[in-house]
Design an enzyme around this catalytic site. Structure first.
Site, PDB file in Angstrom:
ATOM      1  CG  ASP A  37      -1.779 -57.922  19.564  1.00 21.94           C
ATOM      2  OD1 ASP A  37      -1.388 -58.581  20.290  1.00 21.94           O
ATOM      3  OD2 ASP A  37      -2.308 -57.632  19.075  1.00 21.94           O
ATOM      4  CG  HIS A  77      -3.724 -62.779  14.791  1.00 18.73           C
ATOM      5  ND1 HIS A  77      -2.561 -63.423  13.983  1.00 18.73           N
ATOM      6  CD2 HIS A  77      -3.413 -62.320  15.897  1.00 18.73           C
ATOM      7  CE1 HIS A  77      -1.793 -63.041  15.094  1.00 18.73           C
ATOM      8  NE2 HIS A  77      -3.033 -61.833  15.972  1.00 18.73           N
ATOM      9  N   GLY A  78      -7.893 -62.942  12.436  1.00 21.76           N
ATOM     10  CA  GLY A  78      -8.647 -62.370  11.242  1.00 21.76           C
ATOM     11  C   GLY A  78      -9.671 -62.779  11.202  1.00 21.76           C
ATOM     12  CG  HIS A  94      -2.306 -63.973  20.104  1.00 23.23           C
ATOM     13  ND1 HIS A  94      -1.470 -62.500  19.344  1.00 23.23           N
ATOM     14  CD2 HIS A  94      -1.559 -63.647  21.350  1.00 23.23           C
ATOM     15  CE1 HIS A  94      -0.966 -61.935  20.774  1.00 23.23           C
ATOM     16  NE2 HIS A  94      -0.529 -62.977  21.933  1.00 23.23           N
ATOM     17  N   GLY A  95      -5.623 -64.694  17.820  1.00 20.45           N
ATOM     18  CA  GLY A  95      -5.961 -65.039  17.092  1.00 20.45           C
ATOM     19  C   GLY A  95      -7.659 -66.000  17.510  1.00 20.45           C
ATOM     20  CG  ASN A 104      -4.915 -61.597  22.616  1.00 22.86           C
ATOM     21  OD1 ASN A 104      -4.963 -61.795  23.846  1.00 22.86           O
ATOM     22  ND2 ASN A 104      -3.309 -61.629  21.354  1.00 22.86           N
TER      23      ASN A 104
HETATM   24  P1  13P Z   1      -8.239 -62.333  16.152  1.00 22.17           P
HETATM   25  O1  13P Z   1      -8.368 -61.572  15.036  1.00 22.17           O
HETATM   26  O2  13P Z   1      -9.101 -64.033  15.712  1.00 22.17           O
HETATM   27  O3  13P Z   1      -9.307 -61.402  16.702  1.00 22.17           O
HETATM   28  O4  13P Z   1      -6.883 -61.792  17.291  1.00 22.17           O
HETATM   29  C1  13P Z   1      -6.760 -61.047  18.241  1.00 22.17           C
HETATM   30  C2  13P Z   1      -4.816 -60.837  17.966  1.00 22.17           C
HETATM   31  O5  13P Z   1      -4.820 -62.126  18.449  1.00 22.17           O
HETATM   32  C3  13P Z   1      -4.906 -59.509  18.850  1.00 22.17           C
HETATM   33  O6  13P Z   1      -3.046 -59.821  18.802  1.00 22.17           O
HETATM   34  O1  G3H Z   2      -3.391 -59.661  16.343  1.00 20.22           O
HETATM   35  C1  G3H Z   2      -3.202 -58.754  15.735  1.00 20.22           C
HETATM   36  C2  G3H Z   2      -4.599 -57.835  15.708  1.00 20.22           C
HETATM   37  O2  G3H Z   2      -5.574 -58.275  15.609  1.00 20.22           O
HETATM   38  C3  G3H Z   2      -4.302 -56.893  15.506  1.00 20.22           C
HETATM   39  O3  G3H Z   2      -4.946 -56.580  13.996  1.00 20.22           O
HETATM   40  O4  G3H Z   2      -2.034 -54.979  13.135  1.00 20.22           O
HETATM   41  O5  G3H Z   2      -4.368 -55.163  12.036  1.00 20.22           O
HETATM   42  O6  G3H Z   2      -3.486 -53.440  14.252  1.00 20.22           O
HETATM   43  P1  G3H Z   2      -3.257 -54.352  13.365  1.00 20.22           P
HETATM   44 ZN    ZN Z   3      -2.324 -61.303  18.061  1.00 19.23          ZN
END
Ligand code: 13P
Ligand code: G3H
Ligand code: ZN
Length: 329
Positions: free
Chosen positions: A96, A192-193, A228-229, A271
């Site tokens: 990832d 993300h997050g 993603h996200g 994701n």
């Molecule tokens: P989230 O932070 O929304 O769970 O997204 C995860 C992600 O995109 C991992 O690549």
């Molecule tokens: O998109 C990011 C994923 O949630 C992975 O997060 O880089 O903190 O492992 P990380």
């Molecule tokens: Zn991601």
């Protein structure tokens, strides 16, 4: 230097082939992230019980937290564990947010089914150039590559973007043709997050840019699109975290209804990492508070793992449409 090994030798499936089934049957394959044993056990059990294919994702951060060799063999252990429990589900191992050719190559050589090269923060030509370099190497080894066009707001593997830079549908065909990438992550308003929107209440969360998704699909046809996200930042777990000493204020994610819609419009991989983290944290906080005498990690990690299994099954069944699809692979 570790011994080179292929994803087939480790028992993983070809990600590209998995996408073909998802596209045909119109559902999204879950991309769940792992950092430790319990998350992996929950993913195998949750996907096994709901008969869902799964892409197990390992980030650069996960590799440095848990050790790259440990994680790779953990993944392989997951495949063997699934078989021993009687789960006949396709499992892929995926890097990832790979941020360099070297990192992608290292994963390709150590048994990943697919890698993401994330050049979304680079200028277009640079993104094309490095993605193509990764693709050229990956394809020699029958490994597929996810690329990204457009930037998600938030933090993408140490790259901070304050604003979304939505994917420009006019660029996707050129990008896919020139790089040869096998799937494409696009930016349509996810991030993300746990803090995806600057709003005070859930009702104010804006719609994803489905217009962009539709335009992208129009140009790429039956081609795997990745979101993603896509955690929903589930209210019940945020509430438990806050009730038991945590402090997550104004944490909001993508409403599940919108993810269902994205799946209907042809997104092939979704994701989810943050939702799993929230489940874990909520259950551990609650458990330790209610059982102050406990000091055996199994006593609080076990219930967290059980709750994560439930969340994963529900996501697969009610949001992604991936439940009961394993038999078609
Ligand atoms: P989230 O932070 O929304 O769970 O997204 C995860 C992600 O995109 C991992 O690549
Ligand atoms: O998109 C990011 C994923 O949630 C992975 O997060 O880089 O903190 O492992 P990380
Ligand atoms: Zn991601």
């Amino acid at each position: 230097m570790t011994k080179m090994v292929t994803y087939k030798e480790l028992g993983f499936k070809n990600t590209e082939k998995m996408f073909k089934v998802a596209l045909k049957r119109k559902f999204a394959i879950p991309g769940y992230n792992i950092n430790n044993l319990e998350q992996l056990q929950a993913i195998i059990n949750g996907c096994g019980k709901s008969e869902s294919p799964v892409i197990i994702q390992i980030s650069k951060g996960a590799r440095s937290y848990a050790n790259e060799i440990m994680l790779r063999y953990l993944g392989q252990g997951g495949v063997k564990m699934a078989k021993s429990l009687g789960f006949d589900i396709p499992i892929a191992l995926h890097l990832d947010h790979g941020d360099s050719y070297e990192l992608c190559k290292s994963c390709i050589d150590s048994g990943f089914s697919s890698v993401m090269y994330d050049g979304s923060h680079l200028n277009y030509e640079e993104n094309v150039k490095i993605t193509k370099r990764v693709v050229d190497y990956a394809h020699q080894k029958d490994v597929s590559v996810e690329a990204e066009l457009g930037v998600l707001a938030g933090i993408e593997e140490h790259v901070e973007a304050t604003e979304h830079e939505y994917t420009d549908p006019e660029m996707v065909k050129d990008f896919v043709e020139r790089t040869g990438c096998d799937s494409l992550a696009i930016a349509i308003g996810t991030s993300h997050g746990a803090y995806k929107f600057k709003v005070d209440k859930a009702e104010d969360i804006p719609e994803l840019r489905f217009d962009i998704l539709k335009e992208v699909k129009k140009r790429l046809g039956d081609y795997p699109i990745v979101l993603h996200g896509s955690s929903s930042v589930l209210r019940e777990y945020v509430a438990i975290i806050n009730e038991y000493g945590g402090s997550l204020k104004k944490a909001f994610g993508i409403p599940e209804e919108q993810l269902r819609k994205a799946t209907k419009y042809g997104v092939s991989k979704i994701n989810i990492d943050t939702d799993g983290r929230l489940v874990f944290t909520a259950m551990i906080r609650k458990n330790l508070f209610e059982n102050p005498e406990v000091f055996d990690p199994r006593k609080y990690l076990g219930p967290a793992r059980e709750e994560l299994i439930k969340m994963i099954m529900r996501k697969n069944e009610e949001v992604l449409g991936s439940a009961n699809q394993a038999k078609y692979f």
